[in-house]
Design a protein around this motif. Sequence first.
Motif, mmCIF file in Angstrom:
data_model
loop_
_atom_site.group_PDB
_atom_site.id
_atom_site.type_symbol
_atom_site.label_atom_id
_atom_site.label_comp_id
_atom_site.label_asym_id
_atom_site.label_seq_id
_atom_site.Cartn_x
_atom_site.Cartn_y
_atom_site.Cartn_z
ATOM 1 N N ILE A 75 37.783 23.677 9.150
ATOM 2 C CA ILE A 75 38.733 23.747 8.724
ATOM 3 C C ILE A 75 38.486 25.427 8.470
ATOM 4 N N HIS A 76 37.659 25.817 7.368
ATOM 5 C CA HIS A 76 37.450 27.419 7.307
ATOM 6 C C HIS A 76 37.562 28.546 8.588
ATOM 7 N N ASP A 77 36.347 27.779 9.354
ATOM 8 C CA ASP A 77 36.169 28.089 11.016
ATOM 9 C C ASP A 77 37.770 28.097 11.948
ATOM 10 N N LEU A 78 38.283 26.818 11.809
ATOM 11 C CA LEU A 78 39.806 27.071 12.488
ATOM 12 C C LEU A 78 40.547 28.259 11.924
ATOM 13 N N GLN A 79 41.087 28.434 10.899
ATOM 14 C CA GLN A 79 41.432 29.517 10.609
ATOM 15 C C GLN A 79 40.906 30.616 10.326
ATOM 16 N N ARG A 80 39.730 30.794 10.818
ATOM 17 C CA ARG A 80 39.299 32.087 11.224
ATOM 18 C C ARG A 80 39.403 32.558 12.439
ATOM 19 N N ARG A 81 39.621 30.942 13.066
ATOM 20 C CA ARG A 81 39.225 31.382 15.078
ATOM 21 C C ARG A 81 41.473 31.389 15.097
ATOM 22 N N ILE A 82 41.816 31.104 14.219
ATOM 23 C CA ILE A 82 43.482 31.314 14.407
ATOM 24 C C ILE A 82 44.144 33.024 14.570
ATOM 25 N N ALA A 83 43.298 33.286 12.942
ATOM 26 C CA ALA A 83 43.704 34.659 12.785
ATOM 27 C C ALA A 83 43.450 35.924 13.467
ATOM 28 N N ALA A 84 41.907 35.332 14.513
ATOM 29 C CA ALA A 84 41.661 36.192 15.636
ATOM 30 C C ALA A 84 42.550 36.055 16.820
ATOM 31 N N MET A 85 43.236 34.831 17.049
ATOM 32 C CA MET A 85 44.179 35.148 18.154
ATOM 33 C C MET A 85 44.706 36.360 18.593
ATOM 34 N N VAL A 86 44.810 37.022 20.206
ATOM 35 C CA VAL A 86 45.826 37.838 19.681
ATOM 36 C C VAL A 86 46.949 37.423 20.910
ATOM 37 N N VAL A 87 48.340 37.701 20.046
ATOM 38 C CA VAL A 87 49.156 36.978 20.078
ATOM 39 C C VAL A 87 49.904 38.262 21.447
ATOM 40 N N GLY A 88 49.716 39.236 21.300
ATOM 41 C CA GLY A 88 50.086 40.438 22.386
ATOM 42 C C GLY A 88 49.936 42.171 21.841
ATOM 43 N N THR A 122 47.478 40.317 16.354
ATOM 44 C CA THR A 122 46.822 39.001 15.981
ATOM 45 C C THR A 122 47.282 38.787 15.007
ATOM 46 N N VAL A 123 47.005 37.146 14.976
ATOM 47 C CA VAL A 123 47.757 36.204 14.320
ATOM 48 C C VAL A 123 47.609 36.726 12.976
ATOM 49 N N LEU A 150 35.460 34.004 45.616
ATOM 50 C CA LEU A 150 35.970 33.371 44.496
ATOM 51 C C LEU A 150 36.976 35.015 44.084
ATOM 52 N N HIS A 151 38.605 34.054 44.905
ATOM 53 C CA HIS A 151 39.654 35.244 44.083
ATOM 54 C C HIS A 151 40.110 34.865 42.525
ATOM 55 N N VAL A 152 40.301 36.359 41.918
ATOM 56 C CA VAL A 152 40.002 36.666 40.569
ATOM 57 C C VAL A 152 41.303 36.973 40.416
ATOM 58 N N ARG A 153 42.308 36.855 40.096
ATOM 59 C CA ARG A 153 44.341 37.364 40.080
ATOM 60 C C ARG A 153 44.330 37.876 38.694
ATOM 61 N N ASP A 154 44.156 36.577 37.686
ATOM 62 C CA ASP A 154 44.249 37.578 36.121
ATOM 63 C C ASP A 154 42.735 37.353 35.276
ATOM 64 N N LEU A 155 43.027 38.229 34.464
ATOM 65 C CA LEU A 155 41.272 37.937 33.564
ATOM 66 C C LEU A 155 42.306 38.263 31.829
ATOM 67 N N VAL A 156 42.425 36.673 31.241
ATOM 68 C CA VAL A 156 43.281 36.368 30.121
ATOM 69 C C VAL A 156 42.507 36.472 28.797
ATOM 70 N N PRO A 157 42.476 36.949 27.616
ATOM 71 C CA PRO A 157 41.579 37.007 26.493
ATOM 72 C C PRO A 157 42.070 36.315 25.349
ATOM 73 N N LYS A 158 41.221 34.982 24.894
ATOM 74 C CA LYS A 158 41.572 34.055 23.996
ATOM 75 C C LYS A 158 40.616 34.173 23.241
ATOM 76 N N ILE A 159 40.504 35.369 22.532
ATOM 77 C CA ILE A 159 39.711 35.836 21.221
ATOM 78 C C ILE A 159 39.764 35.030 20.236
ATOM 79 N N GLY A 160 40.230 33.677 19.845
ATOM 80 C CA GLY A 160 40.359 33.478 18.541
ATOM 81 C C GLY A 160 39.524 32.193 18.995
ATOM 82 N N ALA A 161 39.300 31.457 20.130
ATOM 83 C CA ALA A 161 38.630 31.089 21.134
ATOM 84 C C ALA A 161 36.825 30.931 21.297
ATOM 85 N N GLY A 162 36.940 31.844 21.924
ATOM 86 C CA GLY A 162 35.686 33.682 22.299
ATOM 87 C C GLY A 162 35.884 33.403 23.669
ATOM 88 N N PHE A 163 36.169 33.097 24.133
ATOM 89 C CA PHE A 163 36.182 33.622 25.590
ATOM 90 C C PHE A 163 37.462 34.038 26.521
#
Length: 562
Positions: A219-232, A241-242, A514-527
């Motif tokens: 649960i602590h790692d869950l909150q840490r990762r949620i806090a790191a999410m980039v919302v915009g 971030t959150v 391989l055609h890559v059209r976008d790169l989306v950061p998921k910082i809370g997830a870590g990838f």
Amino acid sequence: MSSENPDLAIAQAATLEPIETIAARAGIPAEALIPYGRTKAKVDLRALAASTPTRSGDGEHRLVLVTAMSPTPAGEGKSTTTVGLADAFTLRGRRTMVALREPALGPIMGIKGGATGGGYAQVVPMEDINLHFTGDFHAIQIANNTLAALVDNHIQQGNALGIDPRRLQIKRVVDVNDRALRHVVIGLGGPLQGVPREDGFDIVVASEIMAILCLARDIHDLQRRIAAMVVGFTYDREAVTVADLRVEGAITLLLKDAINPNLVQTLGGTPALVHGGPFANIAHGCNSLTATALAQSLSEVTVTEAGFGSDLGAEKFLDITARFGRLTPDAVVVVATVRALKMHGGVARTELDREDVEAALAGTANLHRHVENIRGFGLEPVIALNRFPNDTDAELEAVLAWAGERGFRAARSEVWARGGEGALDLADQVAAAFEDGGAFRHLYDPCDGIEASLTTIATRIYGADRVELEGRAPAQLRMLARHGWDRLPVCVAKTQYSFSDDPTLLGAPSGHVLHVRDLVPKIGAGFVVALTGDIMTMPGLPREPAALRMGVDAEGNAVGLF
């Protein structure tokens, strides 16, 4: 038994053991069990940590990953094989647990069906698991959408952080295949109704919160990762971030029960943890780390699966999940079917029931690449040839002979019809693979950068010549570098039907781009998610969705569910 829905009929005819019995068999103490009725429960991770487990924790703890060749649209029975293999190990006297993802309602109501296995190799109660289960998906959905509402409210109430509405990352989600929600406009109706802007919905399984739930250790790692999410981003293009919104506690609160793994059983009585459900084509495709770690701590053999083929779920399990969870698989099973081989050998989907040994052998080019992909991680796979009713002995024997001539471990799997008994030979082959050992290694080092990681995946796993960054991708790569996010693992969103980003290019194509059209950061997830081709994070329903065949009978039992 209904000829239209044999899986459902088999599940409904089964007599299930009380969940307390299954928990005791797994070594989970009663004080760590949160029952949801008689046949399913959550495992309270905090209570479990504070208790003395029934199992001593010593001895071997083998981890088996189940993946597959490139599938046909209806799937090749990977979950069925996973469950049957676990039951086979149980029959062999090995203390075994299975760890699976939770099914999403989108494909259940669409075309692919559920994800509880089939025939006599199922996790049960099948109806509950395939529908609302213990409410995890609803919790993820409301947590995600609460966060989206809080972001829009912040903008409406003065926007102290200076968030640029044109550069928001967070999308609302719903657990339905709903193409009408891919692109929408919100905030219409005047100043009191919000700030008008373009937006869109994703399906729940593609949300970052789903990924975070599946990768968090506690649960602590869950909150840490949620806090790191980039919302915009702000008008100055700084990340928001959150944690900047100060709502990570509220979002974690909505997930405090969902983080606990769900305990059910197989038809063979093997304890099963079913938890988390990201798709492997648009997300990382693996069940939760908490479930896998719990299963490993309590069992001699843990059998888990990753969605779709080695190019998707398996690569993500080995490069993302295993990296974050410090997991080392002891064996990998690659599920193959005659019908998928024939499709990759050039047979039309409508003709797959006809015997065609030559086409099945032609399709082994696809299977061969999947085997070599697993070998690229330092692991030696075992091929499970999953038998379907219309497969002929000539086709099956030809494929097994092909494998034997090349020194590949392979065994026939008949778990749909026979349960664990139909995978005893497969279990023996996997157990032999345990003794062979291996030198597991990740495919790439994220520190080499996003472009290098993508090139390695594309050339070594997909058989591509190169990667082309198109559309938003070049600008996004610069943005990732500016924020120091260009050294994260890559989660490629790609069609499951082909090694390329073109779903019609079957077999084992090489030399493609391989055609890559976008790169989306998921910082809370870590990838970082790399969107390729025409892949959508909100799928659509088919012309004749499975929902047309579903309902309830006079006693309230499910009808038409598969």
